[in-house]
Scaffold this active site. Structure first.
Site, PDB file in Angstrom:
ATOM      1  N   ASN A   9       0.811  -1.218   0.000  1.00 17.96           N
ATOM      2  CA  ASN A   9       0.000   0.000   0.000  1.00 17.96           C
ATOM      3  C   ASN A   9       0.842   1.263   0.000  1.00 17.96           C
ATOM      4  OD1 ASN A   9      -2.877  -0.942   0.213  1.00 17.96           O
ATOM      5  ND2 ASN A   9      -2.005  -2.038   1.947  1.00 17.96           N
ATOM      6  N   ASP A 109       1.314 -11.396  -0.390  1.00 19.87           N
ATOM      7  CA  ASP A 109       2.548 -11.088   0.329  1.00 19.87           C
ATOM      8  C   ASP A 109       2.745 -12.032   1.512  1.00 19.87           C
ATOM      9  OD1 ASP A 109       0.296  -9.950   1.528  1.00 19.87           O
ATOM     10  OD2 ASP A 109       1.408  -8.265   2.362  1.00 19.87           O
ATOM     11  N   ASP A 129       5.294  -9.224   9.582  1.00 21.87           N
ATOM     12  CA  ASP A 129       5.619  -8.388   8.421  1.00 21.87           C
ATOM     13  C   ASP A 129       5.183  -6.971   8.766  1.00 21.87           C
ATOM     14  OD1 ASP A 129       5.995  -7.149   5.963  1.00 21.87           O
ATOM     15  OD2 ASP A 129       5.442  -8.941   4.831  1.00 21.87           O
ATOM     16  N   THR A 132       2.778  -1.079   6.186  1.00 20.63           N
ATOM     17  CA  THR A 132       1.658  -0.174   6.440  1.00 20.63           C
ATOM     18  C   THR A 132       0.796  -0.729   7.566  1.00 20.63           C
ATOM     19  OG1 THR A 132       1.667   0.466   4.112  1.00 20.63           O
ATOM     20  CG2 THR A 132      -0.295   1.013   5.393  1.00 20.63           C
ATOM     21  N   THR A 184       8.321  15.911  25.322  1.00 24.74           N
ATOM     22  CA  THR A 184       7.250  15.339  24.494  1.00 24.74           C
ATOM     23  C   THR A 184       7.790  14.458  23.378  1.00 24.74           C
ATOM     24  OG1 THR A 184       5.841  17.249  24.945  1.00 24.74           O
ATOM     25  CG2 THR A 184       5.261  15.896  23.050  1.00 24.74           C
TER      26      THR A 184
END
Length: 254
Positions: A9, A109, A129, A132, A184
């Site tokens: 993606n 995949d 894996d 994304t 932060t």
């Protein structure tokens, strides 16, 4: 030597592989609006950068989770190597026994990851894996693919955090100086890194409890190298796993 390509993606991973050797691995951005010629130019540039003689590429194989891009990249590669390109999917032999409700739903995949995992390592095993999305593939002692998990990837989680908290700014995924952040940015870096590392450790523990035996753990994908060094469990880092799997599948169908 073959050209193996995984269309994800976010990135397209490509590399030239042959038995026991990977000549290179590179990434291109996945772009659903690019034309065949544009992809052909991009791929040819990568081959030229690594001094790959396209006449020595005997074939190519693609795994893809982006159907809109699959045929475009397939045609682009065929323009370059002048040979038919295989696409992992129905009709292609993989040798993988998938014990799921609908085996056809398993991403190509993940099929390639599992095929390579079985060829390279000892089952039972779990394969992470990290792209994304982070996917978890579970293979039993008999080399059956029995299921897994899918959850938001590291960058998706980080982007969601920064997009919905106005006081937080975008950061890179780098190791913090210490686990207890003092500002932060340090807190965000520590949180995203150690939460994901602890997540891999915890998943392995729970899978071993459910399976009733120790498991080989393997991690791959673009972000695995940033997380695995901070895990307490032994996890094999294999950046080339998916391309190795594509080579195995190509050989089965040659």
């Amino acid at each position: 030597m073959i050209l193996a390509i995984d269309i994800g993606n976010t990135n397209i991973v490509l590399g030239c592989v042959e038995e026991g050797r990977t000549h290179f691995i590179e990434r291109l951005s996945t772009n659903k609006t690019k034309l065949e010629l544009e992809y052909a130019i991009d791929i040819k540039i990568v081959l030229d950068l690594y001094n790959i003689d396209k006449t020595k590429i005997e074939g190519s194989i693609i795994s893809s989770v982006v159907p809109q891009v699959t045929s475009v990249v397939k045609t682009a590669v065929e323009k370059i190597i002048k040979k038919e390109v295989l696409v992992v999917g129905p009709g292609l032999k993989t040798g993988l026994n998938i014990l799921m409700d609908n085996p056809a739903q398993l991403g190509s995949d993940l099929v390639a990851d599992a095929v390579a995992g079985i060829a390279e390592y000892k089952p039972p095993m779990v394969i992470f894996d990290m792209g994304t999305a982070t996917t978890v593939s579970v293979i039993d002692a008999r080399k059956n693919y029995i299921g897994g998990m899918i959850y938001p990837g590291i960058e998706i989680s980080l982007n969601a955090l920064t997009a919905n908290a106005s006081q937080l700014q975008g950061i890179g995924i780098e190791a913090p100086k210490r686990i207890i952040g003092k500002n932060t940015i340090e807190c965000m870096k520590s949180g995203i890194l150690y939460v994901n590392a602890a997540g891999l450790d915890g998943i392995i523990e729970r899978l071993e409890e459910e399976m009733g035996q120790p498991m080989t753990a393997v991690a791959t994908g673009g972000l695995a190298g940033k997380i695995v060094p901070y895990c307490k469990k032994k996890i094999i880092l294999d950046d080339e796993l998916l391309l190795k799997g594509l080579q195995v599948i190509y050989n089965k169908n040659r």
